[in-house]
Design a protein around this motif. Structure first.
Motif, short mmCIF file in Angstrom:
data_model
loop_
_atom_site.label_atom_id
_atom_site.label_comp_id
_atom_site.label_asym_id
_atom_site.label_seq_id
_atom_site.Cartn_x
_atom_site.Cartn_y
_atom_site.Cartn_z
N LEU A 1 43.44 57.05 39.11
CA LEU A 1 44.45 56.00 39.06
C LEU A 1 43.78 54.63 39.20
CD1 LEU A 1 47.14 57.58 41.42
CD2 LEU A 1 46.97 57.76 38.94
N PRO A 2 44.10 53.68 38.33
CA PRO A 2 43.51 52.33 38.43
C PRO A 2 44.21 51.49 39.49
CG PRO A 2 44.99 52.42 36.55
CD PRO A 2 44.98 53.80 37.15
N LEU A 3 44.08 51.89 40.75
CA LEU A 3 44.77 51.23 41.85
C LEU A 3 43.81 50.38 42.67
CD1 LEU A 3 47.05 54.18 43.06
CD2 LEU A 3 47.54 52.42 41.34
N ALA A 4 44.36 49.72 43.68
CA ALA A 4 43.56 48.82 44.50
C ALA A 4 42.63 49.56 45.45
CB ALA A 4 44.48 47.89 45.31
N GLY A 5 43.03 50.75 45.92
CA GLY A 5 42.26 51.47 46.93
C GLY A 5 40.81 51.74 46.54
N PRO A 6 40.55 52.40 45.39
CA PRO A 6 39.16 52.68 45.01
C PRO A 6 38.32 51.42 44.83
CG PRO A 6 40.66 54.06 43.75
CD PRO A 6 41.51 53.06 44.47
N LEU A 7 38.91 50.36 44.25
CA LEU A 7 38.16 49.12 44.05
C LEU A 7 37.85 48.46 45.39
CD1 LEU A 7 36.97 47.17 42.00
CD2 LEU A 7 39.17 45.99 41.91
N MET A 8 38.80 48.52 46.33
CA MET A 8 38.55 47.96 47.66
C MET A 8 37.45 48.73 48.37
SD MET A 8 41.21 47.39 50.84
CE MET A 8 41.46 49.15 51.07
N LEU A 9 37.46 50.05 48.25
CA LEU A 9 36.41 50.87 48.86
C LEU A 9 35.04 50.52 48.28
CD1 LEU A 9 35.49 53.22 50.67
CD2 LEU A 9 36.03 54.76 48.76
N GLN A 10 34.98 50.35 46.97
CA GLN A 10 33.71 49.99 46.32
C GLN A 10 33.25 48.61 46.78
OE1 GLN A 10 33.88 50.24 42.05
NE2 GLN A 10 31.90 49.25 41.77
N MET B 1 31.97 40.36 49.49
CA MET B 1 32.86 39.85 50.54
C MET B 1 34.10 39.17 49.98
SD MET B 1 30.87 36.55 52.07
CE MET B 1 30.69 35.03 51.16
N TYR B 2 34.00 38.47 48.86
CA TYR B 2 35.18 37.80 48.33
C TYR B 2 36.20 38.81 47.78
CZ TYR B 2 32.66 33.39 48.76
OH TYR B 2 31.99 32.30 49.27
N LEU B 3 35.72 39.83 47.11
CA LEU B 3 36.63 40.85 46.58
C LEU B 3 37.23 41.67 47.72
CD1 LEU B 3 37.88 42.27 44.18
CD2 LEU B 3 35.81 43.66 43.95
N GLY C 1 41.55 37.90 39.01
CA GLY C 1 41.82 38.79 37.87
C GLY C 1 41.67 40.25 38.24
N LEU C 2 40.63 40.58 39.00
CA LEU C 2 40.41 41.97 39.42
C LEU C 2 41.51 42.43 40.37
CD1 LEU C 2 36.57 41.79 40.10
CD2 LEU C 2 37.66 43.02 38.22
N TRP D 1 44.75 41.14 40.94
CA TRP D 1 46.13 41.23 40.43
C TRP D 1 46.27 42.33 39.41
CZ3 TRP D 1 48.64 39.34 43.98
CH2 TRP D 1 48.37 38.11 44.57
N GLU D 2 45.19 42.62 38.68
CA GLU D 2 45.25 43.73 37.72
C GLU D 2 45.52 45.04 38.43
OE1 GLU D 2 42.27 46.01 34.56
OE2 GLU D 2 41.63 44.15 35.53
N ARG D 3 44.87 45.25 39.58
CA ARG D 3 45.05 46.49 40.33
C ARG D 3 46.29 46.44 41.23
NH1 ARG D 3 40.67 50.12 40.41
NH2 ARG D 3 39.26 49.59 38.70
N MET D 4 46.54 45.29 41.86
CA MET D 4 47.64 45.20 42.81
C MET D 4 48.99 45.33 42.14
SD MET D 4 46.68 44.98 45.97
CE MET D 4 48.16 44.36 46.76
N GLY D 5 49.12 44.87 40.90
CA GLY D 5 50.40 45.00 40.20
C GLY D 5 50.80 46.46 40.05
N LEU D 6 49.87 47.29 39.55
CA LEU D 6 50.15 48.71 39.39
C LEU D 6 50.31 49.40 40.75
CD1 LEU D 6 47.66 49.60 36.50
CD2 LEU D 6 50.16 49.43 36.35
#
Length: 328
Positions: free
Chosen positions: A277-286, A293-295, A96-97, A99-104
């Motif tokens: 921006l609600p993108l994948a980059g910041p969430l991946m960095l966090q 590890m799973y995220l 859920g986390l 695909w929510e970010r990867m779509g945008l």
């Protein structure tokens, strides 16, 4: 023949993606400690202390007490079934986390790619055909400025201009009333209003680079004998340029697909933070910083898969575009 080539390339992707998954998992596990270590350290900062029994219970709950190979096979088996596991930090399914970010993120990446090609192609062709003209010098100057300007700095400048001179909302991808709203035509329209700024910011440096590449490659082709032969046969200058030298000079545009998609996803972290921006980059960095590890593994695996898929698309388009590239 081409279908045989495509099938062969797709089959080669399977073992390569398996190797990528192994490397991705090992990279996530490479730093010392794990999520539980980070979690205990955060609790220590707030003067909370866990006893050894609680630590062992948490380690068993998160599956961190198992050997590394067991953790990997459990993870990759679930990934094949579409289950990326549970996020330790967010306490919810990773899928859920992600695909929510990867779509945008993919939408922004594709829009940036289209913007880059649409701007770089005509300017690069014009700059090569009108070599050393005023337009060529202007394009060259703007290109050097675009290459030298950091994306986050350009984002700050455009945000300032948008707020001060136009009074527009330039942060994020949605207005406040649409952030948590269900998808509708109004929400899509609001997204389009906010999309132009990150597209321009992220596409500027790539556009400048491709203009220089297109100009250099086209200049090499324009001086070759086959161009003079086609011109001597009476072919109009426009069709001569577009049919032969431009087709060959397009190779760099096609070959960039393999790395431009993952680079736009992972390389826009600072820009995404600046523009909220609600993108994948910041969430991946966090996720990497907290050793979730799973995220983190899901993001790394998806970015690696994007590279593989991008290279497949590049190879297929190169075969179709350039007859000098043979299937063998």
């Amino acid at each position: 023949m081409i279908w045989r080539y495509i099938l062969k390339r797709i089959l080669w992707m399977v073992p390569f993606l398996f190797a990528v998954s192994v490397v991705s998992f090992l990279l996530i596990q490479a730093p010392p400690g794990d999520y539980l270590t980070t979690y205990i350290a955060k609790l220590g900062e707030s003067n909370e202390v866990l006893d050894q029994a609680s630590i062992e219970n948490l380690r068993a709950r998160f599956g961190l007490d198992q050997p590394l190979y067991v953790q990997y096979f459990k993870w990759i088996t679930n990934v094949v079934q579409g289950d990326f596991g549970m996020s330790f930090e967010w306490r919810q399914p990773v899928s859920g986390l992600v695909w929510e970010r990867m779509g945008l993120t993919l939408l922004l990446s594709l829009a940036t790619l289209i913007f880059t090609w649409a701007v770089a192609f005509p300017i690069g062709v014009y700059s090569a055909v009108k070599k050393y003209s005023i337009g060529d010098y202007i394009a060259t100057t703007i290109g050097f400025i675009g290459l030298a300007t950091p994306n986050f700095l350009l984002a700050l400048v455009l945000m300032y201009i948008g707020v001060v001179y136009f009074g527009s909302d330039v942060g994020g991808l949605f207005s406040d009333e649409y952030i948590d709203a269900p998808w509708s035509l109004a929400k899509v329209g609001d997204l389009m209003k906010h999309l132009w700024l990150p597209v321009v910011v992220l596409g500027t440096s790539s556009t400048a680079s491709l203009i220089r590449i297109m100009r250099a490659n086209l200049l090499d082709e324009l001086n070759k004998p086959y161009v003079d032969t086609a011109r001597a046969k009476g072919l109009s200058e426009f069709w001569l340029i577009m049919k032969y030298p431009v087709r060959v000079a397009l190779n760099p545009f096609v070959s960039t697909i393999g790395w431009v998609l993952p680079s736009l996803v992972s390389g826009a972290v600072i820009t995404a933070i600046v523009l909220s921006l609600p993108l994948a980059g910041p969430l991946m960095l966090q996720a990497l910083m907290s050793q979730d590890m799973y995220l983190a593994g899901a993001f790394v695996l998806l970015l690696s898969s994007l590279t593989v898929v991008g290279m497949l698309i590049s190879d297929i388009l190169l075969v179709l575009l350039d007859p000098r590239v043979r299937y063998e």
